[in-house]
Enzyme design. Structure first.
Site, PDB file in Angstrom:
ATOM      1  N   THR A   1       8.296  -3.865 -13.103  1.00  0.00           N
ATOM      2  CA  THR A   1       6.822  -3.105 -13.367  1.00  0.00           C
ATOM      3  C   THR A   1       7.168  -1.673 -13.069  1.00  0.00           C
TER       4      THR A   1
ATOM      5  N   ILE B   1       9.284 -13.339 -11.135  1.00  0.00           N
ATOM      6  CA  ILE B   1       9.689 -14.621 -10.260  1.00  0.00           C
ATOM      7  C   ILE B   1       8.528 -15.675 -10.356  1.00  0.00           C
TER       8      ILE B   1
ATOM      9  N   ALA C   1      11.063  -8.659  -4.384  1.00  0.00           N
ATOM     10  CA  ALA C   1      10.171  -8.333  -5.403  1.00  0.00           C
ATOM     11  C   ALA C   1       8.583  -8.644  -4.570  1.00  0.00           C
TER      12      ALA C   1
ATOM     13  N   THR D   1       6.735  -7.248   5.966  1.00  0.00           N
ATOM     14  CA  THR D   1       6.353  -6.028   6.444  1.00  0.00           C
ATOM     15  C   THR D   1       5.682  -6.062   7.816  1.00  0.00           C
ATOM     16  N   ASP D   2       5.532  -5.080   8.611  1.00  0.00           N
ATOM     17  CA  ASP D   2       4.931  -4.893   9.829  1.00  0.00           C
ATOM     18  C   ASP D   2       3.374  -4.842   9.624  1.00  0.00           C
ATOM     19  N   GLU D   3       3.111  -4.652   8.556  1.00  0.00           N
ATOM     20  CA  GLU D   3       1.646  -4.737   8.264  1.00  0.00           C
ATOM     21  C   GLU D   3       0.793  -5.871   8.321  1.00  0.00           C
TER      22      GLU D   3
ATOM     23  N   TYR E   1      -3.052  -5.982   0.454  1.00  0.00           N
ATOM     24  CA  TYR E   1      -1.630  -6.052   0.189  1.00  0.00           C
ATOM     25  C   TYR E   1      -1.083  -6.841   1.522  1.00  0.00           C
TER      26      TYR E   1
ATOM     27  N   LYS F   1       0.989 -10.383   1.791  1.00  0.00           N
ATOM     28  CA  LYS F   1       2.177 -10.566   2.387  1.00  0.00           C
ATOM     29  C   LYS F   1       2.257 -11.680   3.475  1.00  0.00           C
TER      30      LYS F   1
ATOM     31  N   PRO G   1      -2.045  15.719   0.153  1.00  0.00           N
ATOM     32  CA  PRO G   1      -3.366  15.100   0.185  1.00  0.00           C
ATOM     33  C   PRO G   1      -3.190  14.190   1.423  1.00  0.00           C
TER      34      PRO G   1
ATOM     35  N   TYR H   1      -4.846  11.760   4.195  1.00  0.00           N
ATOM     36  CA  TYR H   1      -6.083  10.840   4.339  1.00  0.00           C
ATOM     37  C   TYR H   1      -6.708  10.851   5.686  1.00  0.00           C
TER      38      TYR H   1
ATOM     39  N   ARG I   1       2.885   5.871  11.733  1.00  0.00           N
ATOM     40  CA  ARG I   1       3.990   4.913  11.328  1.00  0.00           C
ATOM     41  C   ARG I   1       5.108   5.034  11.992  1.00  0.00           C
TER      42      ARG I   1
ATOM     43  N   ARG J   1      -8.634   6.326   3.592  1.00  0.00           N
ATOM     44  CA  ARG J   1      -8.069   4.875   2.903  1.00  0.00           C
ATOM     45  C   ARG J   1      -9.061   4.013   3.500  1.00  0.00           C
TER      46      ARG J   1
HETATM   47  P1  NAD Z   1       8.647  -1.469  -4.753  1.00  0.00           P
HETATM   48  O1  NAD Z   1       7.496  -1.553  -5.100  1.00  0.00           O
HETATM   49  O2  NAD Z   1       9.578  -0.242  -4.651  1.00  0.00           O
HETATM   50  O3  NAD Z   1       9.446  -2.314  -5.551  1.00  0.00           O
HETATM   51  C1  NAD Z   1       9.126  -3.867  -5.903  1.00  0.00           C
HETATM   52  C2  NAD Z   1      10.231  -4.217  -7.010  1.00  0.00           C
HETATM   53  O4  NAD Z   1       9.789  -5.545  -7.310  1.00  0.00           O
HETATM   54  C3  NAD Z   1      10.075  -3.282  -8.371  1.00  0.00           C
HETATM   55  O5  NAD Z   1      11.420  -3.281  -8.731  1.00  0.00           O
HETATM   56  C4  NAD Z   1       9.420  -4.336  -9.009  1.00  0.00           C
HETATM   57  O6  NAD Z   1       9.723  -4.166 -10.616  1.00  0.00           O
HETATM   58  C5  NAD Z   1       9.842  -5.732  -8.778  1.00  0.00           C
HETATM   59  N1  NAD Z   1       8.689  -6.758  -8.933  1.00  0.00           N
HETATM   60  C6  NAD Z   1       7.278  -6.619  -8.735  1.00  0.00           C
HETATM   61  N2  NAD Z   1       6.768  -7.795  -9.420  1.00  0.00           N
HETATM   62  C7  NAD Z   1       7.714  -8.699  -9.463  1.00  0.00           C
HETATM   63  C8  NAD Z   1       7.667  -9.786 -10.162  1.00  0.00           C
HETATM   64  N3  NAD Z   1       6.534 -10.537 -10.494  1.00  0.00           N
HETATM   65  N4  NAD Z   1       8.780 -10.436 -10.508  1.00  0.00           N
HETATM   66  C9  NAD Z   1      10.149  -9.875 -10.329  1.00  0.00           C
HETATM   67  N5  NAD Z   1      10.130  -8.429  -9.905  1.00  0.00           N
HETATM   68  C10 NAD Z   1       8.998  -7.997  -9.578  1.00  0.00           C
HETATM   69  O7  NAD Z   1       8.811  -1.944  -3.233  1.00  0.00           O
HETATM   70  P2  NAD Z   1       9.852  -1.739  -1.986  1.00  0.00           P
HETATM   71  O8  NAD Z   1       9.226  -0.672  -1.367  1.00  0.00           O
HETATM   72  O9  NAD Z   1      11.107  -1.549  -2.542  1.00  0.00           O
HETATM   73  O10 NAD Z   1       9.664  -3.021  -1.077  1.00  0.00           O
HETATM   74  C11 NAD Z   1      10.407  -4.275  -1.272  1.00  0.00           C
HETATM   75  C12 NAD Z   1       9.974  -5.166  -0.283  1.00  0.00           C
HETATM   76  O11 NAD Z   1      10.058  -4.662   1.059  1.00  0.00           O
HETATM   77  C13 NAD Z   1       8.661  -5.659  -0.638  1.00  0.00           C
HETATM   78  O12 NAD Z   1       8.495  -7.078  -0.439  1.00  0.00           O
HETATM   79  C14 NAD Z   1       7.583  -4.925   0.302  1.00  0.00           C
HETATM   80  O13 NAD Z   1       6.582  -5.847   1.037  1.00  0.00           O
HETATM   81  C15 NAD Z   1       8.761  -4.997   1.568  1.00  0.00           C
HETATM   82  N6  NAD Z   1       8.693  -3.929   2.456  1.00  0.00           N
HETATM   83  C16 NAD Z   1       8.469  -2.508   2.068  1.00  0.00           C
HETATM   84  C17 NAD Z   1       8.545  -1.438   3.223  1.00  0.00           C
HETATM   85  C18 NAD Z   1       8.386  -0.045   2.750  1.00  0.00           C
HETATM   86  O14 NAD Z   1       8.290   0.986   3.381  1.00  0.00           O
HETATM   87  N7  NAD Z   1       8.580   0.426   1.281  1.00  0.00           N
HETATM   88  C19 NAD Z   1       8.396  -1.824   4.478  1.00  0.00           C
HETATM   89  C20 NAD Z   1       8.515  -3.121   4.803  1.00  0.00           C
HETATM   90  C21 NAD Z   1       8.533  -4.153   3.772  1.00  0.00           C
HETATM   91  O1  DAU Z   2       4.576  -0.612   7.417  1.00  0.00           O
HETATM   92  C1  DAU Z   2       5.169  -1.129   6.175  1.00  0.00           C
HETATM   93  C2  DAU Z   2       4.655  -0.459   4.741  1.00  0.00           C
HETATM   94  O2  DAU Z   2       4.764   0.592   4.724  1.00  0.00           O
HETATM   95  C3  DAU Z   2       5.009  -1.397   3.581  1.00  0.00           C
HETATM   96  O3  DAU Z   2       4.828  -2.898   3.793  1.00  0.00           O
HETATM   97  C4  DAU Z   2       4.662  -1.090   2.449  1.00  0.00           C
HETATM   98  O4  DAU Z   2       4.894  -1.596   1.341  1.00  0.00           O
HETATM   99  C5  DAU Z   2       4.723   0.616   2.314  1.00  0.00           C
HETATM  100  O5  DAU Z   2       3.954   1.002   1.151  1.00  0.00           O
HETATM  101  C6  DAU Z   2       4.248   1.411   3.608  1.00  0.00           C
HETATM  102  O6  DAU Z   2       2.704   1.230   3.708  1.00  0.00           O
HETATM  103  P1  DAU Z   2       1.802   2.370   3.899  1.00  0.00           P
HETATM  104  O7  DAU Z   2       0.543   2.304   3.644  1.00  0.00           O
HETATM  105  O8  DAU Z   2       2.125   2.635   5.474  1.00  0.00           O
HETATM  106  O9  DAU Z   2       2.705   3.533   3.198  1.00  0.00           O
HETATM  107  P2  DAU Z   2       2.181   4.746   2.626  1.00  0.00           P
HETATM  108  O10 DAU Z   2       3.162   5.661   2.270  1.00  0.00           O
HETATM  109  O11 DAU Z   2       1.074   4.573   1.414  1.00  0.00           O
HETATM  110  O12 DAU Z   2       1.346   5.860   3.602  1.00  0.00           O
HETATM  111  C7  DAU Z   2       1.840   6.000   4.765  1.00  0.00           C
HETATM  112  C8  DAU Z   2       0.618   6.807   5.492  1.00  0.00           C
HETATM  113  O13 DAU Z   2       0.387   7.969   4.758  1.00  0.00           O
HETATM  114  C9  DAU Z   2      -0.575   5.739   5.610  1.00  0.00           C
HETATM  115  O14 DAU Z   2      -1.221   5.976   6.738  1.00  0.00           O
HETATM  116  C10 DAU Z   2      -1.650   6.456   4.579  1.00  0.00           C
HETATM  117  C11 DAU Z   2      -0.897   7.948   4.478  1.00  0.00           C
HETATM  118  N1  DAU Z   2      -1.125   8.583   3.082  1.00  0.00           N
HETATM  119  C12 DAU Z   2      -0.525   7.931   2.210  1.00  0.00           C
HETATM  120  C13 DAU Z   2      -0.729   8.455   1.072  1.00  0.00           C
HETATM  121  C14 DAU Z   2      -0.030   8.109  -0.277  1.00  0.00           C
HETATM  122  C15 DAU Z   2      -1.767   9.899   3.176  1.00  0.00           C
HETATM  123  O15 DAU Z   2      -2.299  10.316   3.993  1.00  0.00           O
HETATM  124  N2  DAU Z   2      -2.036  10.519   1.737  1.00  0.00           N
HETATM  125  C16 DAU Z   2      -1.294   9.918   0.756  1.00  0.00           C
HETATM  126  O16 DAU Z   2      -1.509  10.633  -0.363  1.00  0.00           O
END
Ligand code: NAD
Ligand code: DAU
Length: 357
Positions: free
Chosen positions: A34, A58, A80, A132-134, A158, A162, A213, A215, A222, A289
Protein backbone atom coordinates in the site's frame (compact mmCIF):
# COMPACT_ATOMS: atom_id res chain seq x y z
CA UNK A 1 11.19 -20.24 8.23
CA UNK A 2 8.83 -17.60 9.53
CA UNK A 3 6.05 -15.70 7.77
CA UNK A 4 6.03 -11.94 8.26
CA UNK A 5 3.08 -9.84 7.07
CA UNK A 6 3.54 -6.13 6.39
CA UNK A 7 7.32 -6.51 6.17
CA UNK A 8 7.73 -3.61 3.74
CA UNK A 9 6.30 -1.12 6.23
CA UNK A 10 8.10 0.78 8.97
CA UNK A 11 8.32 -1.73 11.83
CA UNK A 12 8.15 -4.84 9.65
CA UNK A 13 11.13 -3.79 7.54
CA UNK A 14 13.17 -2.88 10.63
CA UNK A 15 12.26 -6.29 12.06
CA UNK A 16 13.42 -8.12 8.91
CA UNK A 17 16.66 -6.12 8.59
CA UNK A 18 17.51 -6.80 12.25
CA UNK A 19 16.55 -10.49 11.87
CA UNK A 20 19.12 -11.04 9.12
CA UNK A 21 21.80 -9.18 11.09
CA UNK A 22 21.39 -11.81 13.80
CA UNK A 23 20.86 -15.07 11.89
CA UNK A 24 19.85 -16.62 8.60
CA UNK A 25 16.49 -18.29 9.18
CA UNK A 26 14.43 -17.54 6.08
CA UNK A 27 11.50 -15.12 6.03
CA UNK A 28 8.53 -15.05 3.68
CA UNK A 29 7.40 -11.44 3.62
CA UNK A 30 3.78 -10.97 2.50
CA UNK A 31 2.96 -7.33 1.81
CA UNK A 32 0.34 -5.63 -0.36
CA UNK A 33 2.62 -2.58 -0.89
CA UNK A 34 0.00 0.00 0.00
CA UNK A 35 1.15 3.64 0.18
CA UNK A 36 2.92 2.70 3.44
CA UNK A 37 4.85 -0.27 2.05
CA UNK A 38 8.13 0.44 0.31
CA UNK A 39 10.59 -2.06 -1.14
CA UNK A 40 13.33 0.58 -0.78
CA UNK A 41 13.21 -0.23 2.96
CA UNK A 42 14.54 -3.68 2.10
CA UNK A 43 17.04 -2.73 -0.60
CA UNK A 44 19.88 -4.09 1.58
CA UNK A 45 18.37 -7.57 1.05
CA UNK A 46 18.21 -7.50 -2.76
CA UNK A 47 20.78 -10.31 -3.00
CA UNK A 48 19.57 -12.22 0.07
CA UNK A 49 17.93 -15.50 -0.98
CA UNK A 50 16.70 -16.03 2.61
CA UNK A 51 14.20 -13.18 2.12
CA UNK A 52 11.29 -14.24 -0.06
CA UNK A 53 9.01 -11.35 -0.92
CA UNK A 54 5.40 -12.05 -1.92
CA UNK A 55 3.40 -9.13 -3.24
CA UNK A 56 -0.07 -10.01 -1.97
CA UNK A 57 -2.90 -9.22 0.37
CA UNK A 58 -3.66 -10.77 3.77
CA UNK A 59 -7.35 -10.70 2.77
CA UNK A 60 -6.61 -13.23 -0.01
CA UNK A 61 -7.53 -16.58 1.60
CA UNK A 62 -6.46 -18.60 -1.44
CA UNK A 63 -2.99 -17.05 -1.46
CA UNK A 64 -2.60 -17.55 2.31
CA UNK A 65 -3.51 -21.21 2.08
CA UNK A 66 -1.02 -21.73 -0.77
CA UNK A 67 1.74 -19.95 1.16
CA UNK A 68 1.23 -22.08 4.26
CA UNK A 69 1.23 -25.28 2.21
CA UNK A 70 4.32 -24.48 0.19
CA UNK A 71 6.48 -22.78 2.85
CA UNK A 72 5.30 -24.38 6.11
CA UNK A 73 6.35 -21.50 8.42
CA UNK A 74 7.05 -22.29 12.07
CA UNK A 75 5.66 -18.91 13.13
CA UNK A 76 3.78 -15.85 11.88
CA UNK A 77 4.62 -12.30 12.86
CA UNK A 78 1.60 -10.25 11.83
CA UNK A 79 2.43 -6.56 11.29
CA UNK A 80 0.26 -5.82 8.22
CA UNK A 81 -2.31 -3.15 9.01
CA UNK A 82 -3.58 0.27 8.17
CA UNK A 83 -1.74 2.17 10.89
CA UNK A 84 -2.42 5.92 10.76
CA UNK A 85 -5.06 7.34 13.12
CA UNK A 86 -5.71 10.48 11.02
CA UNK A 87 -6.35 8.38 7.90
CA UNK A 88 -8.79 6.23 9.89
CA UNK A 89 -10.77 9.38 10.69
CA UNK A 90 -11.08 10.30 6.99
CA UNK A 91 -11.70 6.73 5.80
CA UNK A 92 -12.44 4.01 8.38
CA UNK A 93 -13.59 1.33 5.86
CA UNK A 94 -10.09 0.32 4.81
CA UNK A 95 -9.17 -0.13 8.49
CA UNK A 96 -12.06 -2.50 9.04
CA UNK A 97 -11.14 -4.40 5.89
CA UNK A 98 -7.42 -4.90 6.46
CA UNK A 99 -7.15 -4.86 10.25
CA UNK A 100 -10.23 -6.94 11.09
CA UNK A 101 -11.07 -8.99 7.97
CA UNK A 102 -7.40 -9.41 7.06
CA UNK A 103 -6.47 -10.65 10.54
CA UNK A 104 -9.47 -12.98 10.48
CA UNK A 105 -8.38 -14.45 7.11
CA UNK A 106 -4.86 -14.92 8.42
CA UNK A 107 -6.14 -16.62 11.59
CA UNK A 108 -8.29 -18.96 9.52
CA UNK A 109 -5.39 -19.92 7.25
CA UNK A 110 -3.09 -20.39 10.26
CA UNK A 111 -5.70 -22.54 12.03
CA UNK A 112 -6.12 -24.81 8.97
CA UNK A 113 -2.34 -25.19 8.73
CA UNK A 114 -1.87 -25.72 12.49
CA UNK A 115 -4.41 -28.56 12.35
CA UNK A 116 -2.17 -30.41 9.90
CA UNK A 117 0.82 -30.29 12.30
CA UNK A 118 1.81 -32.77 14.94
CA UNK A 119 4.65 -33.48 17.35
CA UNK A 120 7.38 -30.85 17.69
CA UNK A 121 6.13 -28.78 14.76
CA UNK A 122 2.75 -28.38 16.44
CA UNK A 123 4.26 -27.63 19.85
CA UNK A 124 6.59 -24.96 18.46
CA UNK A 125 4.08 -23.16 16.19
CA UNK A 126 3.28 -19.52 17.14
CA UNK A 127 0.99 -16.78 15.80
CA UNK A 128 2.36 -13.46 17.03
CA UNK A 129 -0.03 -10.54 16.58
CA UNK A 130 1.44 -7.02 16.71
CA UNK A 131 -0.99 -4.61 18.32
CA UNK A 132 -0.95 -1.20 19.92
CA UNK A 133 -1.39 0.55 23.27
CA UNK A 134 -4.17 2.62 21.66
CA UNK A 135 -6.64 -0.21 22.29
CA UNK A 136 -6.61 0.79 25.97
CA UNK A 137 -7.97 4.27 25.21
CA UNK A 138 -6.66 7.34 26.96
CA UNK A 139 -5.16 8.12 30.40
CA UNK A 140 -5.64 11.13 32.67
CA UNK A 141 -2.42 12.80 33.92
CA UNK A 142 -2.10 10.90 37.22
CA UNK A 143 -3.38 7.51 36.03
CA UNK A 144 -1.16 4.43 36.24
CA UNK A 145 0.30 3.39 32.85
CA UNK A 146 -1.49 0.69 30.82
CA UNK A 147 -0.87 -2.87 32.01
CA UNK A 148 -1.97 -6.10 30.33
CA UNK A 149 -5.01 -6.02 32.66
CA UNK A 150 -6.23 -2.56 31.59
CA UNK A 151 -9.68 -2.91 29.98
CA UNK A 152 -9.96 -2.15 26.28
CA UNK A 153 -11.53 1.25 25.45
CA UNK A 154 -10.54 2.19 21.89
CA UNK A 155 -11.44 5.73 20.79
CA UNK A 156 -10.51 6.02 17.10
CA UNK A 157 -11.58 3.91 14.12
CA UNK A 158 -7.94 2.76 13.93
CA UNK A 159 -7.78 1.62 17.55
CA UNK A 160 -11.26 0.08 17.34
CA UNK A 161 -10.14 -2.00 14.35
CA UNK A 162 -6.97 -3.10 16.17
CA UNK A 163 -9.01 -3.95 19.29
CA UNK A 164 -11.39 -6.05 17.19
CA UNK A 165 -8.47 -7.92 15.65
CA UNK A 166 -6.95 -8.50 19.12
CA UNK A 167 -10.24 -10.02 20.29
CA UNK A 168 -10.29 -12.44 17.33
CA UNK A 169 -6.69 -13.44 18.08
CA UNK A 170 -7.63 -14.11 21.71
CA UNK A 171 -10.71 -16.07 20.67
CA UNK A 172 -8.70 -18.32 18.34
CA UNK A 173 -6.48 -19.29 21.27
CA UNK A 174 -9.37 -19.99 23.62
CA UNK A 175 -11.68 -21.67 21.11
CA UNK A 176 -9.37 -23.49 18.73
CA UNK A 177 -6.16 -23.74 20.75
CA UNK A 178 -4.18 -21.81 18.11
CA UNK A 179 -1.01 -20.73 19.99
CA UNK A 180 -1.43 -16.98 19.62
CA UNK A 181 0.42 -14.23 21.50
CA UNK A 182 -0.38 -10.50 21.26
CA UNK A 183 2.02 -7.63 21.90
CA UNK A 184 0.70 -4.11 22.58
CA UNK A 185 3.28 -1.48 21.88
CA UNK A 186 3.62 2.27 22.38
CA UNK A 187 4.65 4.84 19.72
CA UNK A 188 7.63 3.68 17.68
CA UNK A 189 10.14 5.97 15.97
CA UNK A 190 13.31 5.44 13.95
CA UNK A 191 14.52 4.78 10.38
CA UNK A 192 12.04 4.09 7.55
CA UNK A 193 9.00 5.55 9.30
CA UNK A 194 6.57 6.91 6.72
CA UNK A 195 6.54 10.72 7.02
CA UNK A 196 2.82 10.99 7.80
CA UNK A 197 3.73 10.22 11.46
CA UNK A 198 4.75 12.94 13.95
CA UNK A 199 8.55 12.65 14.15
CA UNK A 200 9.45 12.18 10.45
CA UNK A 201 6.79 14.72 9.44
CA UNK A 202 8.40 17.32 11.68
CA UNK A 203 11.93 16.54 10.42
CA UNK A 204 10.94 16.75 6.74
CA UNK A 205 8.72 19.83 7.12
CA UNK A 206 11.47 21.65 9.04
CA UNK A 207 14.06 20.87 6.37
CA UNK A 208 11.69 22.26 3.73
CA UNK A 209 10.96 25.38 5.81
CA UNK A 210 7.28 24.39 6.10
CA UNK A 211 5.06 24.90 9.21
CA UNK A 212 5.34 22.24 11.93
CA UNK A 213 1.65 21.44 12.60
CA UNK A 214 1.01 20.75 16.29
CA UNK A 215 -2.52 19.47 16.98
CA UNK A 216 -4.41 21.35 19.74
CA UNK A 217 -2.17 22.60 22.54
CA UNK A 218 0.57 20.00 21.92
CA UNK A 219 0.36 18.77 25.51
CA UNK A 220 -0.78 15.24 24.60
CA UNK A 221 1.59 12.58 25.86
CA UNK A 222 2.95 9.55 24.00
CA UNK A 223 5.42 6.91 25.29
CA UNK A 224 8.21 6.65 22.71
CA UNK A 225 10.04 3.43 21.84
CA UNK A 226 12.94 3.20 19.40
CA UNK A 227 11.96 0.73 16.68
CA UNK A 228 14.90 -1.66 17.11
CA UNK A 229 13.95 -2.00 20.80
CA UNK A 230 10.43 -2.96 19.70
CA UNK A 231 11.93 -5.54 17.32
CA UNK A 232 14.09 -7.06 20.08
CA UNK A 233 10.95 -7.30 22.25
CA UNK A 234 9.10 -9.14 19.48
CA UNK A 235 12.00 -11.59 19.02
CA UNK A 236 12.05 -12.23 22.76
CA UNK A 237 8.29 -12.88 22.83
CA UNK A 238 8.67 -15.24 19.86
CA UNK A 239 11.38 -17.15 21.75
CA UNK A 240 9.89 -17.29 25.21
CA UNK A 241 6.38 -15.77 25.30
CA UNK A 242 3.54 -18.02 26.49
CA UNK A 243 0.66 -18.86 24.12
CA UNK A 244 -2.57 -17.11 25.12
CA UNK A 245 -0.66 -14.28 26.83
CA UNK A 246 -0.33 -10.61 25.93
CA UNK A 247 2.77 -8.47 26.53
CA UNK A 248 2.98 -4.68 26.67
CA UNK A 249 6.13 -3.22 25.12
CA UNK A 250 7.08 0.37 25.93
CA UNK A 251 10.15 2.56 26.12
CA UNK A 252 9.54 4.28 29.48
CA UNK A 253 9.71 7.59 27.61
CA UNK A 254 6.56 9.61 28.22
CA UNK A 255 6.83 12.96 26.44
CA UNK A 256 4.49 15.76 25.40
CA UNK A 257 4.19 16.24 21.64
CA UNK A 258 5.40 19.81 21.91
CA UNK A 259 8.60 18.62 23.62
CA UNK A 260 9.16 16.09 20.85
CA UNK A 261 8.89 18.84 18.26
CA UNK A 262 11.26 21.07 20.24
CA UNK A 263 13.76 18.19 20.54
CA UNK A 264 13.66 17.62 16.76
CA UNK A 265 14.15 21.36 16.13
CA UNK A 266 17.10 21.55 18.53
CA UNK A 267 18.85 18.58 16.85
CA UNK A 268 18.31 20.07 13.40
CA UNK A 269 19.66 23.43 14.64
CA UNK A 270 22.81 21.55 15.68
CA UNK A 271 23.18 19.20 12.68
CA UNK A 272 21.72 21.20 9.75
CA UNK A 273 21.28 24.84 10.87
CA UNK A 274 18.98 27.02 8.77
CA UNK A 275 20.06 30.43 7.50
CA UNK A 276 16.55 31.67 8.41
CA UNK A 277 17.03 31.01 12.14
CA UNK A 278 16.04 28.30 14.66
CA UNK A 279 13.58 25.70 13.34
CA UNK A 280 11.27 26.26 16.33
CA UNK A 281 10.11 29.43 14.51
CA UNK A 282 8.07 27.05 12.25
CA UNK A 283 6.02 25.54 15.12
CA UNK A 284 2.33 26.17 14.35
CA UNK A 285 -0.65 25.18 16.49
CA UNK A 286 -3.49 23.80 14.34
CA UNK A 287 -6.98 22.44 14.87
CA UNK A 288 -6.93 19.30 17.00
CA UNK A 289 -7.46 15.70 15.86
CA UNK A 290 -11.11 14.72 16.53
CA UNK A 291 -11.32 12.42 19.60
CA UNK A 292 -7.60 12.96 20.27
CA UNK A 293 -6.38 10.64 23.07
CA UNK A 294 -4.57 12.82 25.58
CA UNK A 295 -2.10 10.36 27.09
CA UNK A 296 -0.67 6.90 26.44
CA UNK A 297 1.84 5.25 28.75
CA UNK A 298 2.93 1.62 28.96
CA UNK A 299 3.90 -0.39 32.00
CA UNK A 300 6.36 -2.92 30.48
CA UNK A 301 7.13 -4.80 33.71
CA UNK A 302 5.65 -8.10 32.51
CA UNK A 303 7.97 -8.47 29.50
CA UNK A 304 10.89 -7.08 31.53
CA UNK A 305 10.40 -9.38 34.54
CA UNK A 306 9.12 -12.56 32.86
CA UNK A 307 11.14 -12.49 29.63
CA UNK A 308 14.13 -10.36 30.63
CA UNK A 309 13.67 -7.78 27.84
CA UNK A 310 14.58 -4.14 28.23
CA UNK A 311 14.98 -1.23 25.80
CA UNK A 312 18.56 -0.26 24.88
CA UNK A 313 17.98 3.30 23.65
CA UNK A 314 17.17 6.36 25.73
CA UNK A 315 14.96 8.92 24.00
CA UNK A 316 18.01 11.18 23.59
CA UNK A 317 20.10 8.50 21.85
CA UNK A 318 17.17 7.25 19.73
CA UNK A 319 16.04 10.63 18.48
CA UNK A 320 19.61 11.59 17.56
CA UNK A 321 19.98 8.38 15.52
CA UNK A 322 16.61 9.04 13.88
CA UNK A 323 17.37 12.63 12.86
CA UNK A 324 20.77 11.50 11.51
CA UNK A 325 19.08 8.77 9.49
CA UNK A 326 16.62 11.17 7.81
CA UNK A 327 19.43 13.66 7.09
CA UNK A 328 21.50 10.91 5.44
CA UNK A 329 18.74 9.24 3.41
CA UNK A 330 17.40 11.83 1.00
CA UNK A 331 16.94 9.20 -1.76
CA UNK A 332 14.62 7.20 0.49
CA UNK A 333 12.69 10.39 1.29
CA UNK A 334 12.26 11.12 -2.44
CA UNK A 335 11.03 7.56 -2.97
CA UNK A 336 8.14 7.96 -0.51
CA UNK A 337 7.03 11.41 -1.71
CA UNK A 338 4.44 10.01 -4.10
CA UNK A 339 1.43 11.77 -5.54
CA UNK A 340 -0.70 9.84 -3.06
CA UNK A 341 1.29 11.26 -0.15
CA UNK A 342 1.07 14.82 -1.45
CA UNK A 343 -2.70 14.33 -1.78
CA UNK A 344 -2.85 13.14 1.82
CA UNK A 345 -0.97 16.20 3.10
CA UNK A 346 -3.41 18.41 1.22
CA UNK A 347 -6.43 16.58 2.66
CA UNK A 348 -5.23 16.44 6.29
CA UNK A 349 -3.60 19.82 6.72
CA UNK A 350 -5.13 22.33 4.26
CA UNK A 351 -8.49 22.51 6.05
CA UNK A 352 -7.01 22.52 9.54
CA UNK A 353 -7.28 26.12 10.83
CA UNK A 354 -4.38 27.67 12.74
CA UNK A 355 -4.98 28.25 16.44
CA UNK A 356 -3.41 30.82 18.74
CA UNK A 357 -2.23 29.39 22.10
P1 NAD B 1 3.03 0.84 8.36
O1 NAD B 1 1.77 1.55 8.00
O2 NAD B 1 4.32 1.55 8.24
O3 NAD B 1 3.17 -0.50 7.50
C1 NAD B 1 2.10 -1.36 7.27
C2 NAD B 1 2.53 -2.38 6.21
O4 NAD B 1 1.44 -3.29 6.00
C3 NAD B 1 2.85 -1.75 4.86
O5 NAD B 1 4.02 -2.32 4.31
C4 NAD B 1 1.63 -2.10 4.00
O6 NAD B 1 1.93 -2.21 2.62
C5 NAD B 1 1.23 -3.44 4.60
N1 NAD B 1 -0.19 -3.74 4.39
C6 NAD B 1 -1.26 -2.92 4.63
N2 NAD B 1 -2.40 -3.54 4.30
C7 NAD B 1 -2.05 -4.79 3.88
C8 NAD B 1 -2.79 -5.91 3.44
N3 NAD B 1 -4.14 -5.88 3.36
N4 NAD B 1 -2.13 -7.04 3.08
C9 NAD B 1 -0.77 -7.10 3.17
N5 NAD B 1 -0.02 -6.05 3.57
C10 NAD B 1 -0.65 -4.91 3.93
O7 NAD B 1 2.80 0.32 9.84
P2 NAD B 1 3.83 0.20 11.05
O8 NAD B 1 3.96 1.51 11.72
O9 NAD B 1 5.03 -0.51 10.57
O10 NAD B 1 2.99 -0.75 12.03
C11 NAD B 1 3.09 -2.17 11.92
C12 NAD B 1 2.16 -2.80 12.93
O11 NAD B 1 2.50 -2.37 14.24
C13 NAD B 1 0.69 -2.42 12.73
O12 NAD B 1 -0.09 -3.55 12.99
C14 NAD B 1 0.44 -1.34 13.79
O13 NAD B 1 -0.90 -1.34 14.20
C15 NAD B 1 1.37 -1.80 14.90
N6 NAD B 1 1.89 -0.74 15.77
C16 NAD B 1 2.52 0.35 15.24
C17 NAD B 1 3.07 1.30 16.11
C18 NAD B 1 3.79 2.52 15.58
O14 NAD B 1 4.13 3.40 16.37
N7 NAD B 1 4.08 2.63 14.29
C19 NAD B 1 2.94 1.15 17.49
C20 NAD B 1 2.26 0.03 17.98
C21 NAD B 1 1.75 -0.92 17.11
O1 DAU C 1 0.54 4.36 20.35
C1 DAU C 1 0.85 3.51 19.27
C2 DAU C 1 0.37 4.13 17.99
O2 DAU C 1 1.25 5.21 17.71
C3 DAU C 1 0.32 3.15 16.82
O3 DAU C 1 -0.64 2.16 17.09
C4 DAU C 1 -0.05 3.87 15.52
O4 DAU C 1 0.03 2.97 14.44
C5 DAU C 1 0.96 5.00 15.31
O5 DAU C 1 0.60 5.73 14.15
C6 DAU C 1 0.98 5.92 16.53
O6 DAU C 1 -0.28 6.63 16.66
P1 DAU C 1 -0.33 8.19 17.06
O7 DAU C 1 -1.61 8.75 16.60
O8 DAU C 1 0.06 8.39 18.47
O9 DAU C 1 0.91 8.71 16.13
P2 DAU C 1 1.11 10.01 15.24
O10 DAU C 1 2.55 10.05 14.85
O11 DAU C 1 0.09 10.14 14.18
O12 DAU C 1 0.86 11.18 16.30
C7 DAU C 1 1.63 11.27 17.49
C8 DAU C 1 1.07 12.45 18.28
O13 DAU C 1 1.38 13.66 17.58
C9 DAU C 1 -0.44 12.43 18.44
O14 DAU C 1 -0.78 12.94 19.72
C10 DAU C 1 -0.93 13.38 17.35
C11 DAU C 1 0.19 14.38 17.25
N1 DAU C 1 0.39 14.98 15.89
C12 DAU C 1 0.50 14.12 14.84
C13 DAU C 1 0.68 14.62 13.57
C14 DAU C 1 0.78 13.68 12.38
C15 DAU C 1 0.49 16.34 15.74
O15 DAU C 1 0.42 17.11 16.72
N2 DAU C 1 0.68 16.83 14.48
C16 DAU C 1 0.75 16.03 13.38
O16 DAU C 1 0.89 16.57 12.24
Amino acid sequence: MILVTGGAGFIGSNFILDWFKLGDEAIINLDALTYAGNMENLSALTDCDRHIFIHGNICDAYLLSALFKSHRPRAIIHFAAESHVDRSIFGPAEFLHTNVQGTFKLLEAARAFYNTLDGNERAAFRFLHISTDEVYGTLAPGDAPFSEKTPYAPNSPYSASKAASDHFVRAYYHTYGLPTITTNCSNNYGPYQFPEKLIPLMILNALEGKPLPIYGDGKQVRDWLYVSDHCSGIRRVLEAGQPGETYNIGGLNEKMNIDIVKAVCALLDELRPSADGPYARLMTFVEDRPGHDSRYAINPSKIMNELGWKPQETFESGIRKTVHWYLNNSDWIKSVMSGEYKGWLQKNYMQRGRQEQ
